[in-house]
Structures are given as C-alpha cells and as structure tokens.
Design a protein around this motif. Structure first.
Motif, PDB file in Angstrom:
ATOM      1  N   ARG A 167       0.942   4.452  -2.798  1.00 51.00           N
ATOM      2  CA  ARG A 167       0.786   5.857  -2.432  1.00 51.00           C
ATOM      3  C   ARG A 167       1.991   6.685  -2.901  1.00 51.00           C
ATOM      4  O   ARG A 167       1.833   7.784  -3.434  1.00 51.00           O
ATOM      5  CB  ARG A 167       0.613   5.974  -0.917  1.00 51.00           C
ATOM      6  N   ARG A 179       0.823  -1.211   0.000  1.00 48.21           N
ATOM      7  CA  ARG A 179       0.000   0.000   0.000  1.00 48.21           C
ATOM      8  C   ARG A 179       0.860   1.264   0.000  1.00 48.21           C
ATOM      9  O   ARG A 179       0.548   2.239  -0.685  1.00 48.21           O
ATOM     10  CB  ARG A 179      -0.907  -0.011   1.230  1.00 48.21           C
ATOM     11  N   MET A 233      -7.185  -0.541  -1.555  1.00 49.98           N
ATOM     12  CA  MET A 233      -5.841  -1.025  -1.788  1.00 49.98           C
ATOM     13  C   MET A 233      -4.816   0.087  -1.624  1.00 49.98           C
ATOM     14  O   MET A 233      -3.609  -0.170  -1.663  1.00 49.98           O
ATOM     15  CB  MET A 233      -5.720  -1.636  -3.192  1.00 49.98           C
ATOM     16  N   ALA A 234      -5.258   1.320  -1.490  1.00 52.88           N
ATOM     17  CA  ALA A 234      -4.347   2.453  -1.351  1.00 52.88           C
ATOM     18  C   ALA A 234      -4.743   3.319  -0.172  1.00 52.88           C
ATOM     19  O   ALA A 234      -5.839   3.194   0.363  1.00 52.88           O
ATOM     20  CB  ALA A 234      -4.346   3.280  -2.630  1.00 52.88           C
TER      21      ALA A 234
END
Length: 222
Positions: free
Chosen positions: A181, A177, A221-222
């Motif tokens: 980002r 993750r 997911m982020a």
C-alpha cells in the motif's frame, strides 16, 4: 424521368432516439453477476468468468477465473519455462522423458503410517541420550527440529499476475500488505503529471502501477 419513377425514401426521419430507462437497466443487467457466477479476475474486467488458466508453474492445480477473451490473452503469453535457467530446463526435460511428466514419490513410509509408528515405539521420536538412544547425522529419517528451523519460513507461491504486479511496483514476493500500500501511493505521487509540473513521461509507468494495484486488490494481497 417521370414523377412516378422518382425515388421516395421509406424512412424520412433517421434520428436515433435515446434508450428508455428500462432498456438501460436491461443492458446493465447483462454485466450483473448471477448467483453462482464469478467475476473475471483480470483488472478492469466486469464480465463473467467462464474459463480457467493456471496461476504459475508452481501452482498448476490452482487457477485464475477469466472471461473467454482474457483467458485467451493470458494463455497466448504463457511460458511454462519462464524464469528457469538452461540447467533447470534441461533437468525438467530429462525428468519428463523418464517419468512422462507424472508426479513421483519417495520410497519410504509416511509419517502417519504403521511403519513410522512402530519405529517411534521402538526407538523413540528423538532419543539421543539414555536407553534406546539413536542419532541420525545424515538426516536419513527426516530432518530434526534444528534443521527445519535453520531453513527459515518458505514464501507462499503466488500467481503470475500477482508476481508481475509486484514487479511493476518494484517489490519482491512475500512483502507485507502495508508495504504494498505504501509503495503504491509513493509511485502514484511520483508518476502523476500533477506532481511533476505536467511532465507526462511517466504516464506508462503510472498506468502499470494502477493496473498492478487493481490486480493485487482483486487477489486480496493489498
């Protein structure tokens, strides 16, 4: 023409008045989710999800929740065999001809069955020394602990939208993750015109990066 037959417009003032506050609130309430409703999983869509679509070839039992328009758009571009080689497509076709596309299972007892329990009671679960020892060099009764450890952890399958979003960020599935980002902010700075002296040649990439970020954010997911 006499004055009695002259055209007289019925409405003399055709100006459109702005909506009242209660009318604006009623219009906004249309896009508000009711109890039990889900929001469309397509980026930038606030409509209610009313249709489902399979996530990927590996996740046919898991679905995206889309509104009707985005479900039609998703299904229009759906290709079950995308990413498969000619040999894999041929093998899949032959398997469907033999089994009709239905799932098949191996003809052996399950790990929790009575047969497996009787075998473990008689021969043990992994005895290789002493009385009752046995070996399984060809892994006919399942792989041992070392065999499983050598394979390494498998990457969890992801949907087609998430896979495309990772590709737009130049990342591979299974990435952490924090890496997602960091790559998003890196590409955001690299493609934005304000950081390129007003150059707009990377605007298309910028839009895909922003859309990918929203997709991954919706998928948590982020």
């Amino acid at each position: 023409m006499s004055a009695s037959f002259q055209y007289k417009p019925r409405f003399k003032d055709m100006r459109i008045k702005p909506p009242r506050p209660e009318e604006e609130e009623a219009a906004a309430d249309v896009l508000r989710l009711k109890p039990g409703e889900k929001q469309c999983q397509h980026p930038d869509c606030l409509k209610v999800a009313t249709a489902r679509a399979p996530r990927s070839r590996e996740q046919l039992n898991e679905s995206y929740e889309f509104c009707q328009a985005h479900a039609a758009q998703y299904n229009k571009s759906w290709n079950f065999y995308a990413g498969m080689s000619e040999g894999e497509i041929r093998s899949r076709y032959e398997n469907e001809q033999m089994t009709g596309g239905r799932p098949t299972w191996e003809m052996k007892a399950g790990r929790m069955s009575r047969e497996a329990a009787a075998f473990a009671a008689k021969f043990g679960t992994g005895n290789k020394t002493g009385a009752g020892r046995w070996s399984d060099p060809f892994a006919m009764f399942g792989q041992d602990h070392q065999g499983r450890a050598a394979e390494g952890p498998e990457t969890a399958p992801i949907g087609r939208l998430e896979r495309q979003a990772l590709a737009d960020l130049d990342l591979d599935p299974g990435v952490a993750r924090e890496a997602i980002r960091a790559r998003y902010y890196e590409l955001l700075k690299r493609c934005h015109p304000d950081h390129n002296g007003g150059d707009r040649s990377a605007e298309d990439k910028l839009q895909r990066v922003i859309r990918a970020w929203k997709t991954l954010t919706k998928a948590k997911m982020a």
